[in-house]
Design an enzyme around this catalytic site. Structure first.
Site, PDB file in Angstrom:
ATOM      1  N   LYS A  49      93.477  16.326   4.269  1.00  0.00           N
ATOM      2  CA  LYS A  49      92.192  15.687   4.589  1.00  0.00           C
ATOM      3  C   LYS A  49      92.249  14.941   5.919  1.00  0.00           C
ATOM      4  O   LYS A  49      91.276  14.327   6.331  1.00  0.00           O
ATOM      5  CB  LYS A  49      91.819  14.661   3.491  1.00  0.00           C
ATOM      6  CG  LYS A  49      91.427  15.274   2.173  1.00  0.00           C
ATOM      7  CD  LYS A  49      90.719  14.263   1.266  1.00  0.00           C
ATOM      8  CE  LYS A  49      91.670  13.284   0.624  1.00  0.00           C
ATOM      9  NZ  LYS A  49      91.003  12.411  -0.379  1.00  0.00           N
ATOM     10  N   LYS A  51      94.164  12.270   6.410  1.00  0.00           N
ATOM     11  CA  LYS A  51      94.295  10.831   6.126  1.00  0.00           C
ATOM     12  C   LYS A  51      95.759  10.462   5.951  1.00  0.00           C
ATOM     13  O   LYS A  51      96.511  11.216   5.326  1.00  0.00           O
ATOM     14  CB  LYS A  51      93.627  10.502   4.782  1.00  0.00           C
ATOM     15  CG  LYS A  51      92.193  10.099   4.848  1.00  0.00           C
ATOM     16  CD  LYS A  51      91.768   9.500   3.495  1.00  0.00           C
ATOM     17  CE  LYS A  51      90.327   9.088   3.492  1.00  0.00           C
ATOM     18  NZ  LYS A  51      89.937   8.401   2.260  1.00  0.00           N
TER      19      LYS A  51
HETATM   20  N1  CTP Z   1      83.880   3.657  -2.485  1.00  0.00           N
HETATM   21  C1  CTP Z   1      82.760   2.888  -2.819  1.00  0.00           C
HETATM   22  N2  CTP Z   1      82.438   1.769  -2.057  1.00  0.00           N
HETATM   23  C2  CTP Z   1      83.184   1.448  -0.986  1.00  0.00           C
HETATM   24  C3  CTP Z   1      84.335   2.219  -0.634  1.00  0.00           C
HETATM   25  C4  CTP Z   1      84.656   3.330  -1.408  1.00  0.00           C
HETATM   26  O1  CTP Z   1      82.060   3.185  -3.784  1.00  0.00           O
HETATM   27  N3  CTP Z   1      82.827   0.398  -0.263  1.00  0.00           N
HETATM   28  C5  CTP Z   1      84.194   4.857  -3.267  1.00  0.00           C
HETATM   29  C6  CTP Z   1      84.145   6.131  -2.450  1.00  0.00           C
HETATM   30  O2  CTP Z   1      82.805   6.551  -2.283  1.00  0.00           O
HETATM   31  C7  CTP Z   1      84.974   7.070  -3.320  1.00  0.00           C
HETATM   32  C8  CTP Z   1      86.015   6.112  -3.950  1.00  0.00           C
HETATM   33  O3  CTP Z   1      85.518   4.783  -3.748  1.00  0.00           O
HETATM   34  O4  CTP Z   1      84.177   7.641  -4.341  1.00  0.00           O
HETATM   35  C9  CTP Z   1      87.376   6.263  -3.292  1.00  0.00           C
HETATM   36  O5  CTP Z   1      87.157   6.119  -1.916  1.00  0.00           O
HETATM   37  P1  CTP Z   1      88.284   6.067  -0.814  1.00  0.00           P
HETATM   38  O6  CTP Z   1      88.043   7.126   0.192  1.00  0.00           O
HETATM   39  O7  CTP Z   1      89.622   5.974  -1.423  1.00  0.00           O
HETATM   40  O8  CTP Z   1      87.974   4.604  -0.171  1.00  0.00           O
HETATM   41  P2  CTP Z   1      87.362   4.215   1.216  1.00  0.00           P
HETATM   42  O9  CTP Z   1      87.384   2.727   1.298  1.00  0.00           O
HETATM   43  O10 CTP Z   1      86.033   4.891   1.445  1.00  0.00           O
HETATM   44  O11 CTP Z   1      88.476   4.789   2.217  1.00  0.00           O
HETATM   45  P3  CTP Z   1      88.353   5.324   3.727  1.00  0.00           P
HETATM   46  O12 CTP Z   1      87.845   4.190   4.559  1.00  0.00           O
HETATM   47  O13 CTP Z   1      89.776   5.725   4.052  1.00  0.00           O
HETATM   48  O14 CTP Z   1      87.395   6.505   3.688  1.00  0.00           O
END
Ligand code: CTP
Length: 141
Positions: A49, A51
């Site tokens: 991905k 990441k």
């Molecule tokens: N999620 C959420 N609210 C946030 C951050 C994340 O509801 N503020 C949800 C995402 O939509 C996903 C789940 O948590 O369904 C896991 O998300 P993840 O990608 O691990 O977290 P992120 O904080 O979005 O990470 P990144 O910034 O790396 O994308």
């Protein structure tokens, strides 16, 4: 009395630097059913991905297992495993935050699909940026 059949929910994600946005998502998902399964992305899948994670896979799993809203944690290793997981684990609802809105609608022939609004102003990416820009502790302290 006829008891309501158990409702199983499944969600997928990296859950690096576990934060309140993750907590709120898992809390809302747990409220929608009886059993919440979280598929946690492995290091190899995250690499696919694009990441990288600060927290190792085993530690991210341990944190998710310690979360009161989560009943089971499985590895997320491929994009294609969702259909098999849903069938094998008997999931009734597939749910993600709405940054994924529309992306998994093809699963609707297997179970319900739901995208929940993300909690605003918090993400792993933002936390990593904040940490990077934190002032160094002065040596006098
Ligand atoms: N999620 C959420 N609210 C946030 C951050 C994340 O509801 N503020 C949800 C995402 O939509 C996903 C789940 O948590 O369904 C896991 O998300 P993840 O990608 O691990 O977290 P992120 O904080 O979005 O990470 P990144 O910034 O790396 O994308």
């Amino acid at each position: 009395m006829i008891s309501k059949p158990a409702r199983t929910i499944i969600t997928y994600g990296t859950f690096d630097l576990f934060h309140v946005g993750h907590v709120r998502l898992l809390q809302r998902l747990a409220d929608l059913g009886d059993r919440l399964i979280v598929a946690c992305s492995t290091v190899e899948f995250n690499a696919l991905k694009g990441k990288t994670t600060a927290v190792p896979y085993a530690d991210r799993v341990e944190v998710l297992q310690a979360c009161r809203y989560v009943d089971q944690v499985i590895p997320e290793e491929t994009w294609a495993q969702k259909r098999d997981d849903i069938a094998r684990l008997g999931a009734d609802l597939f749910a993600m935050g709405d940054d994924w809105a529309g992306k998994f609608d093809d699963l609707r022939d297997l179970c319900d699909v739901l995208y929940l609004p993300r909690k605003e102003n918090v993400s792993t990416t933002e936390l990593k940026e904040l940490i990077q820009h934190m002032p160094e502790k002065s040596s006098a302290e």
